[in-house]
Design a protein around this motif. Structure first.
Motif, mmCIF file in Angstrom:
data_model
loop_
_atom_site.group_PDB
_atom_site.id
_atom_site.type_symbol
_atom_site.label_atom_id
_atom_site.label_comp_id
_atom_site.label_asym_id
_atom_site.label_seq_id
_atom_site.Cartn_x
_atom_site.Cartn_y
_atom_site.Cartn_z
ATOM 1 N N SER A 34 -33.312 -3.891 -1.692
ATOM 2 C CA SER A 34 -33.006 -4.960 -2.632
ATOM 3 C C SER A 34 -33.047 -6.325 -1.975
ATOM 4 C CB SER A 34 -31.648 -4.717 -3.296
ATOM 5 O OG SER A 34 -30.644 -4.847 -2.334
ATOM 6 N N TYR B 251 -30.775 0.783 -1.298
ATOM 7 C CA TYR B 251 -30.280 -0.578 -1.495
ATOM 8 C C TYR B 251 -30.811 -1.518 -0.437
ATOM 9 C CZ TYR B 251 -27.565 -0.358 -5.584
ATOM 10 O OH TYR B 251 -27.224 -0.269 -6.893
ATOM 11 N N ALA C 22 -29.313 6.640 -2.276
ATOM 12 C CA ALA C 22 -29.192 5.406 -3.046
ATOM 13 C C ALA C 22 -28.762 4.258 -2.148
ATOM 14 C CB ALA C 22 -28.188 5.587 -4.184
ATOM 15 N N LEU C 23 -27.839 4.561 -1.217
ATOM 16 C CA LEU C 23 -27.421 3.533 -0.250
ATOM 17 C C LEU C 23 -28.625 3.057 0.554
ATOM 18 C CD1 LEU C 23 -24.041 4.554 1.426
ATOM 19 C CD2 LEU C 23 -24.554 2.489 0.141
#
Lengths: 198, 240, 201
Positions: free
Chosen positions: C197, C194, C190-191
């Motif tokens: 994003s 990111y 998930a990191l």
């Protein structure tokens, strides 16, 4: 004594998330703040208790192969009730929980308890089971949310803890959720395996 | 065979009917409450974004670029430099733009000169602690203060309860480009220097949210002009 | 112009707002079916299929039945029943027409009903504005979001399965084995996601 057991088993020995491995999605997604966590607990427990109550009271007249669609219909109805009530009386909460209110329908705890417990047991015990599981669900959720809110937003219940400190924002985002839950599961396993060894 | 098909169908239909019947009653109970709250919050929002203005008439709707656009018109009496009273028109509109996760809906007020009179976030689903700070109240109150009871006297005591992010928009010029600065902090003393630059102080780590709100204003102003153009023949008195 | 919108939707659902790693939806199958790469691919394909079809069906139901008759409060109940029925139907059709595919997907299909990513996409299609009564191309956008969501789910699932196959051989503390280490891996993924994003689209 038996009743007491049904009520408290959700807290530790049969904790829905940490032991049974259910309902990770709402647990991780809603635990961004303690107030979200508490409202989610309330909403899910309401649905769980009502569906357990209804399903255990009609368990003798439901034909076996129609169980699942029936349970889903009943659960979805109660979720809609929660949805409408929150929208009317707690619009702030309604907005911040967002799509996770309708998603209570697919919270595995509720269908799981209906399948595993309510359709085999009496009304009173089923309600106790619902309350107990709700408490267990809420406890894990709230602890997780407290850790994440304190570390990730430098606040608790929305109030700043240390003015001027920059929080570790990754904690309120998805990675923080995964890490914190992993650590909680680890701690749970460690405690359980130690007590087994004794 | 027939029995196998008919019986389950009847049972399922019956249960579905009972559920829908009960739900419709819950709905009947809650809908007026929801509508009342929506109306109240709409009025509050209008008062916030058009301070001092009297909203004239109901909300107006028009189709702009294939979707609905809602706006309100208001009036305010002001005295100009030579002490002559004149009426200033103001407009409030709803606008949306995609933020970090989902749309951010805002209500924006602008006066006839294109100056923002106010902005309030109607709905947002941004990350708590980051983008969701766009509705944060700049409270200096900490949890410890809460336990001790009440807000302590600190700096900015007057400004202790204002939604800082939304308040920054007041006074910005929509005819020029609205910029943003990555200051990460905001305090009332910055207001003047930010207005000079026609900029806002963005939320730390949530640039997307900040730019989305600005994009929403820009899109909304453009659509307001189009919407008023379509309505102009119908309301001759409303022409500038 | 229109093409750009669809590319944006796809990119954002697959990478930026990945259903599993950013929105945290569909974790049960993500944990349950990520032990073997082969089954992860099968599950992923089945989810893409069901999510696309769900978007295709729930959107018109909402727009042409629930909204005109003012019964939007029934959305949740109707959607979950549609999904359950759809999954059943898909299962039966695949079983009759292509036994080989059924062999591959069969066991995953019933699991999809309780995959919250599927109900999630149906509800998100309503809230992200695609289903507003007046927005044109709403159906295509919804279907694109359904497909993108499924593809993002599959991507996360396949990456996870690849990592877990390697982790089998790693020396992990006893108490971390199983779900905890999977969550730590998911957190790292998930990191990494990111990073997307910041992408300008």
């Amino acid at each position: 004594m038996r009743h007491w057991k049904e009520l408290v088993k959700g807290i530790w020995s049969r904790n829905p998330q940490l032991v049974l491995g259910l309902a990770f999605c709402p647990t991780l997604a809603v635990s961004t703040s303690v107030s979200n966590a508490l409202w989610m607990t309330l909403a899910a427990t309401f649905v769980l208790v009502c569906s357990n109550l209804l399903i255990s009271s009609i368990r003798k007249i439901v034909p076996g192969h129609l169980r699942i669609p029936l349970f889903i219909t009943i659960i979805a109805s109660f979720v809609t009730v929660v949805d409408l009530l929150l929208n009317a009386y707690q619009p702030e909460v309604y907005r911040s929980l967002g799509i996770f209110i309708p998603l209570i329908v697919v919270n595995c705890i509720i269908l799981g308890r209906a399948e595993e417990f309510a359709q085999k047991n009496g009304v009173f015990v089923s309600v106790l089971d619902g309350i107990g599981m709700g408490i267990g669900f809420g406890l894990t959720l709230t602890v997780l949310a407290a850790v994440r809110e304190v570390l990730g937003a430098n606040s608790l219940f929305g109030y700043t803890l240390i003015p001027g400190m920059e929080p570790a924002t990754a904690m309120v985002m998805a990675p923080g959720a995964f890490f914190t839950l992993a650590l909680m599961l680890w701690a749970m396993n460690a405690v359980n395996s130690r007590s087994k060894r004794k | 065979m027939m029995k196998d098909i008919i019986k389950p169908t009847v049972i399922l239909t019956a249960i579905a009917l009972i559920c829908v019947f009960l739900l419709s009653h819950v709905e009947k109970l809650t809908v007026p409450v929801i509508a009342k709250r929506a109306k109240e919050s709409r009025e509050q929002a209008l008062a916030l974004v058009l301070p001092g203005f009297t909203v004239t008439g109901d909300e107006k709707r028009a189709r702009v670029d294939g979707s609905d656009f809602t706006w309100w018109e208001g009036e305010k009496k002001v005295e100009d430099a030579i002490m002559k009273e004149k009426t200033v028109k103001g407009f409030a509109f709803l606008t949306k733009s995609p933020g970090y996760s989902g749309d951010i809906e805002t209500m924006v007020g602008v006066d006839e000169n294109g100056k923002v009179t106010g902005l309030t976030v109607i709905s947002q689903t941004e990350t708590p602690g980051l983008g969701a700070r766009c509705v944060e109240v700049a409270s200096r109150e900490t949890l410890w203060d809460r336990f001790r009871g009440g807000i302590p006297v600190r700096d900015f005591a007057d400004e202790a309860r204002i939604p800082w992010f939304q308040n920054q928009f007041e006074g910005l010029d929509t005819k020029k480009k609205i910029g943003f600065m990555r200051r990460g902090v905001w305090n009332p003393n910055m207001r003047e220097s930010l207005l000079e630059k026609n900029a806002i102080s963005a939320i730390t780590g949530a640039t997307i949210t900040s730019t989305a709100v600005i994009a929403g204003i820009e899109a909304g102003v453009a659509r307001l002009a189009k919407a008023r153009a379509t309505q102009a023949p119908a309301a001759p008195g409303g022409a500038r | 112009m229109e093409i750009k919108v669809f590319v944006t939707i796809l990119l954002s659902t697959i990478f930026i707002n990945n259903y599993v790693l950013a929105r945290i939806l569909g974790l049960c199958p993500f944990l349950g079916v990520s032990r073997k790469l082969g089954s992860a691919v099968g599950m992923g394909l089945a989810v893409i299929f069901v999510m696309t079809l769900t978007s295709f069906i729930t959107y018109p139901i909402y727009k042409y039945v629930l909204v005109p008759y003012r019964v939007t409060y029934l959305t949740t109940i109707v959607f979950i029943l549609v999904i359950a029925a759809l999954v059943q139907l898909v299962e039966m059709v695949i079983e009759k027409t292509s036994p080989a595919l059924y062999q591959a997907l069969g066991i995953f299909l019933p699991l999809i009903t309780t995959n919250c990513a599927v109900l999630g996409v149906a509800v998100l299609n309503l809230s992200s504005g695609f289903a507003e009564p007046n927005v044109s191309m709403g159906l295509l956008k919804s279907v694109t979001q359904g497909f993108g969501g499924g593809a993002g789910f599959t991507l996360a699932l396949v990456i996870m399965a690849g990592i877990r196959e390697r982790l089998e051989l790693a020396d992990i503390p006893e108490n971390l084995k199983g779900v905890p280490i999977t969550f730590i891996t998911a957190g790292l993924l998930a990191l990494a996601f990111y990073g997307f994003s910041g992408m300008k689209i």
